[in-house]
Design a protein around this motif. Structure first.
Motif, PDB file in Angstrom:
ATOM      1  N   GLN A   1       0.824  -1.208   0.000  1.00  0.00           N
ATOM      2  CA  GLN A   1       0.000   0.000   0.000  1.00  0.00           C
ATOM      3  C   GLN A   1       0.860   1.259   0.000  1.00  0.00           C
ATOM      4  OE1 GLN A   1      -2.420  -0.776   3.548  1.00  0.00           O
ATOM      5  NE2 GLN A   1      -4.214  -1.020   2.245  1.00  0.00           N
ATOM      6  N   ARG A   2       1.954   1.206   0.718  1.00  0.00           N
ATOM      7  CA  ARG A   2       2.815   2.385   0.837  1.00  0.00           C
ATOM      8  C   ARG A   2       3.600   2.656  -0.442  1.00  0.00           C
ATOM      9  NH1 ARG A   2       5.444   0.959   6.758  1.00  0.00           N
ATOM     10  NH2 ARG A   2       3.731   1.723   8.059  1.00  0.00           N
ATOM     11  N   THR A   3       4.090   1.585  -1.067  1.00  0.00           N
ATOM     12  CA  THR A   3       4.924   1.733  -2.260  1.00  0.00           C
ATOM     13  C   THR A   3       4.255   1.022  -3.424  1.00  0.00           C
ATOM     14  OG1 THR A   3       6.881   1.699  -0.821  1.00  0.00           O
ATOM     15  CG2 THR A   3       7.246   1.466  -3.191  1.00  0.00           C
ATOM     16  N   THR A   4       3.546   1.779  -4.229  1.00  0.00           N
ATOM     17  CA  THR A   4       2.826   1.231  -5.378  1.00  0.00           C
ATOM     18  C   THR A   4       3.643   1.450  -6.653  1.00  0.00           C
ATOM     19  OG1 THR A   4       1.655   3.311  -5.763  1.00  0.00           O
ATOM     20  CG2 THR A   4       0.614   1.735  -4.266  1.00  0.00           C
ATOM     21  N   PRO A   5       3.289   0.763  -7.748  1.00  0.00           N
ATOM     22  CA  PRO A   5       3.992   1.000  -9.016  1.00  0.00           C
ATOM     23  C   PRO A   5       3.923   2.462  -9.460  1.00  0.00           C
ATOM     24  CG  PRO A   5       2.712  -1.014  -9.145  1.00  0.00           C
ATOM     25  CD  PRO A   5       2.337  -0.357  -7.857  1.00  0.00           C
ATOM     26  N   ALA A   6       2.828   3.121  -9.126  1.00  0.00           N
ATOM     27  CA  ALA A   6       2.692   4.551  -9.419  1.00  0.00           C
ATOM     28  C   ALA A   6       3.240   5.361  -8.248  1.00  0.00           C
ATOM     29  CB  ALA A   6       1.228   4.902  -9.654  1.00  0.00           C
TER      30      ALA A   6
ATOM     31  N   ARG B   1       7.037   4.038 -11.367  1.00  0.00           N
ATOM     32  CA  ARG B   1       8.381   3.630 -10.953  1.00  0.00           C
ATOM     33  C   ARG B   1       8.959   2.674 -11.997  1.00  0.00           C
ATOM     34  NH1 ARG B   1       8.442   4.970  -5.407  1.00  0.00           N
ATOM     35  NH2 ARG B   1       6.330   5.097  -4.540  1.00  0.00           N
ATOM     36  N   LYS B   2      10.266   2.730 -12.174  1.00  0.00           N
ATOM     37  CA  LYS B   2      10.930   1.782 -13.077  1.00  0.00           C
ATOM     38  C   LYS B   2      11.386   0.540 -12.314  1.00  0.00           C
ATOM     39  CE  LYS B   2      12.518   5.247 -16.400  1.00  0.00           C
ATOM     40  NZ  LYS B   2      13.698   5.871 -17.065  1.00  0.00           N
ATOM     41  N   LYS B   3      11.932   0.770 -11.127  1.00  0.00           N
ATOM     42  CA  LYS B   3      12.356  -0.337 -10.272  1.00  0.00           C
ATOM     43  C   LYS B   3      12.015   0.001  -8.823  1.00  0.00           C
ATOM     44  CE  LYS B   3      16.234  -2.087 -13.048  1.00  0.00           C
ATOM     45  NZ  LYS B   3      17.687  -2.413 -13.046  1.00  0.00           N
ATOM     46  N   TRP B   4      11.535  -0.984  -8.099  1.00  0.00           N
ATOM     47  CA  TRP B   4      11.237  -0.776  -6.685  1.00  0.00           C
ATOM     48  C   TRP B   4      11.103  -2.132  -5.991  1.00  0.00           C
ATOM     49  CZ3 TRP B   4       7.715  -1.002 -10.471  1.00  0.00           C
ATOM     50  CH2 TRP B   4       6.531  -1.703 -10.263  1.00  0.00           C
ATOM     51  N   LYS B   5      11.097  -2.092  -4.685  1.00  0.00           N
ATOM     52  CA  LYS B   5      10.976  -3.320  -3.899  1.00  0.00           C
ATOM     53  C   LYS B   5       9.819  -3.206  -2.917  1.00  0.00           C
ATOM     54  CE  LYS B   5      15.756  -4.969  -4.123  1.00  0.00           C
ATOM     55  NZ  LYS B   5      16.932  -5.446  -3.350  1.00  0.00           N
TER      56      LYS B   5
ATOM     57  N   SER C   1       9.509  -1.243 -23.931  1.00  0.00           N
ATOM     58  CA  SER C   1       9.455   0.115 -24.463  1.00  0.00           C
ATOM     59  C   SER C   1       8.331   0.892 -23.797  1.00  0.00           C
ATOM     60  CB  SER C   1       9.235   0.083 -25.977  1.00  0.00           C
ATOM     61  OG  SER C   1       7.985  -0.513 -26.280  1.00  0.00           O
ATOM     62  N   LEU C   2       8.285   2.172 -24.052  1.00  0.00           N
ATOM     63  CA  LEU C   2       7.315   3.049 -23.414  1.00  0.00           C
ATOM     64  C   LEU C   2       5.879   2.599 -23.658  1.00  0.00           C
ATOM     65  CD1 LEU C   2       6.797   5.662 -21.822  1.00  0.00           C
ATOM     66  CD2 LEU C   2       6.786   6.893 -24.004  1.00  0.00           C
ATOM     67  N   PHE C   3       5.605   2.069 -24.863  1.00  0.00           N
ATOM     68  CA  PHE C   3       4.236   1.702 -25.215  1.00  0.00           C
ATOM     69  C   PHE C   3       3.953   0.211 -25.073  1.00  0.00           C
ATOM     70  CE2 PHE C   3       4.854   5.765 -27.357  1.00  0.00           C
ATOM     71  CZ  PHE C   3       3.697   6.433 -26.995  1.00  0.00           C
ATOM     72  N   SER C   4       4.901  -0.547 -24.570  1.00  0.00           N
ATOM     73  CA  SER C   4       4.649  -1.985 -24.378  1.00  0.00           C
ATOM     74  C   SER C   4       5.404  -2.510 -23.157  1.00  0.00           C
ATOM     75  CB  SER C   4       5.059  -2.773 -25.628  1.00  0.00           C
ATOM     76  OG  SER C   4       6.443  -2.616 -25.883  1.00  0.00           O
ATOM     77  N   ARG C   5       5.320  -1.775 -22.072  1.00  0.00           N
ATOM     78  CA  ARG C   5       6.008  -2.199 -20.860  1.00  0.00           C
ATOM     79  C   ARG C   5       5.161  -3.193 -20.073  1.00  0.00           C
ATOM     80  NH1 ARG C   5       8.483   2.957 -17.787  1.00  0.00           N
ATOM     81  NH2 ARG C   5       6.271   3.513 -17.643  1.00  0.00           N
ATOM     82  N   LYS C   6       5.835  -4.087 -19.374  1.00  0.00           N
ATOM     83  CA  LYS C   6       5.130  -5.040 -18.527  1.00  0.00           C
ATOM     84  C   LYS C   6       5.870  -5.179 -17.204  1.00  0.00           C
ATOM     85  CE  LYS C   6       7.373  -9.277 -20.172  1.00  0.00           C
ATOM     86  NZ  LYS C   6       7.148 -10.649 -20.683  1.00  0.00           N
TER      87      LYS C   6
END
Length: 211
Positions: A127-132, A151-155, A184-189
């Motif tokens: 909850q504290r650290t989301t992908p956004a 975020r590009k990388k996180w734990k 890529s920017l338009f096909s990230r997973k």
């Protein structure tokens, strides 16, 4: 002679009683150990199920935010179109997508808390650290074009504290998630790598949850 026989019988009875107590103590010890092992298996199964459900929600969240970011980015520039209809439509699309992202983010935070297999301590870091990126737990951080900053990388750390009916120090553990948005920017997973921290990392668990 009778006294000797009586003493011998008494000694045999005492020895038999002692052996009985030892057998009972050993049996109860085995039963207690078996119950603890059974409860530990149930605890781990529930913990892994919590992690599985949480990861699915994490993946869905990332996918949703990325898709709407593409829509927002495209329509942000379409707002500059000389065609007024295209401009108004694009503006409406941006506003609608922004609202949808805000609503989905809030729902994601609440849904994590409501996972039946999880306790609050399990999903607190998710909850504290989301992908956004966020300014507050329910407030998303945005770029100039109104897209959400991802975020590009996180734990993340999912902490599983053993219940009282089993040894907390022995069975508590943590699952560490190493997350990254790849492509890529338009096909990230979203790519997630997991690592379990058990007894060797118990000091870290003590610091996190006060075991």
């Amino acid at each position: 002679m009778k006294n000797l026989i009586s003493n011998q019988n008494g000694s045999i009875s005492s020895l038999a009683l002692l052996l009985t107590f030892l057998v009972l103590a050993y049996s109860f010890s085995n039963i207690a150990t078996s119950l603890e092992e059974l409860n530990s298996i149930k605890f781990r199964n529930k913990s892994y199920l919590c992690a599985k459900v949480s990861l699915r929600k994490l993946e869905n969240y990332s996918l949703f935010m990325e898709r709407l970011n593409k829509i927002i980015k495209l329509n942000f520039y379409l707002q500059l179109s000389p065609d007024p209809i295209v401009g108004r439509t694009a503006t409406a699309a941006v506003k609608t997508s922004v609202l949808a992202q805000n609503a989905y983010h809030a729902a994601y935070i609440v849904k994590l808390k409501n996972i039946n297999e999880c306790q609050l301590i399990n999903i607190l870091d998710l909850q504290r650290t989301t992908p956004a990126r966020t300014r507050a737990i329910f407030k998303l951080t945005r770029n100039m074009d109104r897209t959400v900053k991802m975020r590009k990388k996180w734990k993340n750390k999912m902490i599983f504290k053993a219940p009282r009916n089993i040894s907390s120090i022995k069975y508590s553990f943590m699952i560490e998630l190493s997350n990254s948005l790849q492509g890529s920017l338009f096909s990230r997973k979203l790519v997630v790598r997991t690592k379990e921290v058990g007894s060797k990392g118990i000091y870290q668990l003590k610091q996190l949850v006060g075991l």
